[in-house]
Design a protein around this motif. Structure first.
Motif, PDB file in Angstrom:
ATOM      1  N   TYR A 271      27.158  44.946  45.225  1.00 37.81           N
ATOM      2  CA  TYR A 271      27.022  43.998  46.327  1.00 37.81           C
ATOM      3  C   TYR A 271      26.265  44.544  47.532  1.00 37.81           C
ATOM      4  N   GLU A 272      25.708  45.741  47.412  1.00 40.00           N
ATOM      5  CA  GLU A 272      25.028  46.356  48.558  1.00 40.00           C
ATOM      6  C   GLU A 272      23.922  45.468  49.123  1.00 40.00           C
ATOM      7  N   ASP A 273      23.044  44.988  48.258  1.00 33.36           N
ATOM      8  CA  ASP A 273      21.926  44.178  48.737  1.00 33.36           C
ATOM      9  C   ASP A 273      22.406  42.801  49.176  1.00 33.36           C
ATOM     10  N   TYR A 274      23.429  42.280  48.517  1.00 30.75           N
ATOM     11  CA  TYR A 274      24.017  40.988  48.913  1.00 30.75           C
ATOM     12  C   TYR A 274      24.483  41.035  50.358  1.00 30.75           C
ATOM     13  N   PHE A 275      25.230  42.062  50.717  1.00 31.16           N
ATOM     14  CA  PHE A 275      25.769  42.144  52.073  1.00 31.16           C
ATOM     15  C   PHE A 275      24.682  42.413  53.116  1.00 31.16           C
ATOM     16  N   LYS A 276      23.560  42.977  52.688  1.00 29.80           N
ATOM     17  CA  LYS A 276      22.422  43.136  53.602  1.00 29.80           C
ATOM     18  C   LYS A 276      21.718  41.798  53.837  1.00 29.80           C
ATOM     19  N   ASN A 277      21.880  40.876  52.883  1.00 35.00           N
ATOM     20  CA  ASN A 277      21.202  39.573  52.944  1.00 35.00           C
ATOM     21  C   ASN A 277      22.220  38.453  52.715  1.00 35.00           C
ATOM     22  N   ARG A 278      23.341  38.551  53.390  1.00 37.81           N
ATOM     23  CA  ARG A 278      24.480  37.660  53.168  1.00 37.81           C
ATOM     24  C   ARG A 278      24.106  36.201  53.429  1.00 37.81           C
ATOM     25  N   PRO A 279      24.371  35.314  52.472  1.00 30.96           N
ATOM     26  CA  PRO A 279      24.009  33.902  52.650  1.00 30.96           C
ATOM     27  C   PRO A 279      25.108  33.114  53.352  1.00 30.96           C
ATOM     28  N   VAL A 280      24.752  31.928  53.786  1.00 33.33           N
ATOM     29  CA  VAL A 280      25.766  30.969  54.227  1.00 33.33           C
ATOM     30  C   VAL A 280      26.533  30.528  52.976  1.00 33.33           C
ATOM     31  N   LEU A 281      27.850  30.543  53.044  1.00 27.45           N
ATOM     32  CA  LEU A 281      28.648  30.219  51.862  1.00 27.45           C
ATOM     33  C   LEU A 281      28.606  28.726  51.547  1.00 27.45           C
ATOM     34  N   GLY A 282      28.672  28.414  50.254  1.00 26.93           N
ATOM     35  CA  GLY A 282      28.651  27.029  49.797  1.00 26.93           C
ATOM     36  C   GLY A 282      29.957  26.305  50.056  1.00 26.93           C
ATOM     37  N   LYS A 283      29.996  25.044  49.659  1.00 28.47           N
ATOM     38  CA  LYS A 283      31.134  24.170  49.976  1.00 28.47           C
ATOM     39  C   LYS A 283      32.307  24.311  49.013  1.00 28.47           C
ATOM     40  N   THR A 284      32.045  24.693  47.771  1.00 26.44           N
ATOM     41  CA  THR A 284      33.085  24.663  46.741  1.00 26.44           C
ATOM     42  C   THR A 284      33.868  25.971  46.719  1.00 26.44           C
ATOM     43  N   LYS A 285      35.155  25.894  46.958  1.00 31.10           N
ATOM     44  CA  LYS A 285      35.988  27.084  47.043  1.00 31.10           C
ATOM     45  C   LYS A 285      36.807  27.277  45.766  1.00 31.10           C
ATOM     46  N   VAL A 286      37.444  28.443  45.648  1.00 28.37           N
ATOM     47  CA  VAL A 286      38.227  28.750  44.447  1.00 28.37           C
ATOM     48  C   VAL A 286      39.351  27.730  44.265  1.00 28.37           C
ATOM     49  N   LYS A 287      39.938  27.258  45.357  1.00 29.50           N
ATOM     50  CA  LYS A 287      41.000  26.249  45.249  1.00 29.50           C
ATOM     51  C   LYS A 287      40.473  24.972  44.592  1.00 29.50           C
ATOM     52  N   ASP A 288      39.211  24.636  44.865  1.00 23.51           N
ATOM     53  CA  ASP A 288      38.609  23.465  44.220  1.00 23.51           C
ATOM     54  C   ASP A 288      38.425  23.720  42.730  1.00 23.51           C
ATOM     55  N   PHE A 289      37.878  24.895  42.406  1.00 26.35           N
ATOM     56  CA  PHE A 289      37.663  25.244  40.997  1.00 26.35           C
ATOM     57  C   PHE A 289      38.986  25.332  40.249  1.00 26.35           C
ATOM     58  N   ALA A 290      40.048  25.768  40.928  1.00 26.51           N
ATOM     59  CA  ALA A 290      41.347  25.965  40.279  1.00 26.51           C
ATOM     60  C   ALA A 290      41.872  24.680  39.640  1.00 26.51           C
ATOM     61  N   LYS A 291      41.488  23.528  40.178  1.00 19.30           N
ATOM     62  CA  LYS A 291      41.911  22.255  39.579  1.00 19.30           C
ATOM     63  C   LYS A 291      41.307  22.096  38.181  1.00 19.30           C
ATOM     64  N   ASP A 292      40.019  22.447  38.053  1.00 14.31           N
ATOM     65  CA  ASP A 292      39.366  22.395  36.738  1.00 14.31           C
ATOM     66  C   ASP A 292      39.938  23.471  35.821  1.00 14.31           C
ATOM     67  N   PHE A 293      40.214  24.636  36.398  1.00 11.36           N
ATOM     68  CA  PHE A 293      40.799  25.731  35.615  1.00 11.36           C
ATOM     69  C   PHE A 293      42.130  25.294  35.012  1.00 11.36           C
ATOM     70  N   ALA A 294      42.938  24.614  35.799  1.00 13.95           N
ATOM     71  CA  ALA A 294      44.259  24.175  35.319  1.00 13.95           C
ATOM     72  C   ALA A 294      44.125  23.196  34.159  1.00 13.95           C
ATOM     73  N   LYS A 295      43.138  22.301  34.229  1.00  9.27           N
ATOM     74  CA  LYS A 295      42.941  21.325  33.151  1.00  9.27           C
ATOM     75  C   LYS A 295      42.560  22.025  31.848  1.00  9.27           C
ATOM     76  N   VAL A 296      41.627  22.976  31.952  1.00  9.15           N
ATOM     77  CA  VAL A 296      41.210  23.729  30.761  1.00  9.15           C
ATOM     78  C   VAL A 296      42.379  24.571  30.228  1.00  9.15           C
ATOM     79  N   TYR A 297      43.110  25.192  31.132  1.00  3.17           N
ATOM     80  CA  TYR A 297      44.250  26.027  30.745  1.00  3.17           C
ATOM     81  C   TYR A 297      45.277  25.204  29.955  1.00  3.17           C
ATOM     82  N   GLN A 298      45.564  24.000  30.425  1.00  3.58           N
ATOM     83  CA  GLN A 298      46.576  23.165  29.767  1.00  3.58           C
ATOM     84  C   GLN A 298      46.123  22.676  28.394  1.00  3.58           C
TER      85      GLN A 298
END
Length: 300
Positions: A271-298
């Motif tokens: 992540y060295e170069d990433y942190f030197k060129n850190r982007p603005v973070l996107g809208k979709t967070k892990v909590k959002d993805f977790a809903k899809d994860f739960a469906k696949v898990y079940q």
């Protein structure tokens, strides 16, 4: 604009195609599967059926395009194919793209690269992204390229499901409370669509991330989504992870590359170069993805 989208209707290419069509662009989607034609056309795009190994097909499809979105995409089972050199196969696709770009005369390229592409070695299976960028950088200066470098995809977390079900744990050779970046493929598609409508000027690099979160926070978030509040992230040795991957059938060389990639993320060198060129973070967070994860898990 006339835009070529590679990657069929995958996790990035489908939402990208939808967004580009909504913005009024003329989109052609490359797919190796004739069964995808009706779905591609239903989105309002054209279908071009062929493979990334066929340079003549790529050249014909690229000709006349304003922009090509190029990604190396092998099928999901390739990690377990003992007859394929994963890294070399992807590098060859990049070489095919380079030849087709030269022959077709297209001048604007968006290339899906990755975190770790800045590293010549020590990045494991991500090495092919470094090599692919190097191949495309050999194109003439009048070809503009935007290298998109997303971080680890949320959907890679689906690989955690087997050990969650069998051992109530996520088991990797890295872990703890240090935060690292992850990304939603929806946010990747949005970033690419954004770059398509910006001017092209030489060679550019853009990192893409949605959230910076620690392994322990991921375990907590996914555990809450699947109603396993005691879900833990367990760190094991590099040797044990390699042994586990080989036992489940992964190509041994690919397994070594996967372990090495995780060593690089554990040491933060990834992540060295990433942190030197850190982007603005996107809208979709892990909590959002977790809903899809739960469906696949079940359903597994």
């Amino acid at each position: 604009m006339k835009i070529i989208v590679t990657g069929s209707l995958g996790n990035i290419s489908k939402p990208l195609t939808i967004e580009l069509i909504e913005k009024g662009h003329d989109v052609t989607v490359i797919s190796s599967s004739p069964e995808r034609i009706s779905e591609i056309e239903s989105l309002g795009a054209k279908a071009a059926i062929g493979t990334m190994e066929d340079v003549d097909f790529l050249t014909e499809t690229f000709t006349g395009a304003d922009i090509v979105y190029a990604m190396e995409a092998l099928n999901a089972g390739v990690f377990f194919d003992h007859n394929i050199d994963f890294i070399q196969a992807n590098i060859q696709i990049a070489k095919n793209y380079k030849e087709a770009i030269e022959r077709s005369g297209v001048k604007n390229i968006i290339h899906l690269s990755s975190i770790g592409a800045h590293m010549e070695s020590g990045n494991g299976i991500l090495k092919f992204h470094h090599e692919a960028e190097k191949v495309l950088n050999e194109l003439p200066e009048n070809v503009s390229i935007k290298f998109m470098r997303p971080v680890g995809f949320y959907y890679n977390m689906f690989a955690f499901i087997p050990t969650i079900k069998s051992q109530n744990a996520i088991i990797q050779n890295y872990g703890g409370d240090d935060r690292e970046p992850w990304v939603s493929t929806i946010d990747i598609a949005s970033a690419i669509a954004e770059e398509i409508e910006k001017p092209f000027n030489g060679r550019e690099i853009r990192y893409i991330a949605s959230e910076e979160i620690s392994p322990n926070e991921i375990a907590e978030t996914l555990g809450e989504a699947i109603e396993k509040s005691d879900l833990k992230w367990i760190t094991i040795s590099d040797e044990d992870l390699l042994d586990n991957l080989i036992k489940v059938g992964m190509n041994p060389e690919t397994a070594k590359g996967y372990v090495e990639m995780n060593i690089a993320r554990r040491s933060s060198v990834l992540y060295e170069d990433y942190f030197k060129n850190r982007p603005v973070l996107g809208k979709t967070k892990v909590k959002d993805f977790a809903k899809d994860f739960a469906k696949v898990y079940q359903n597994e």
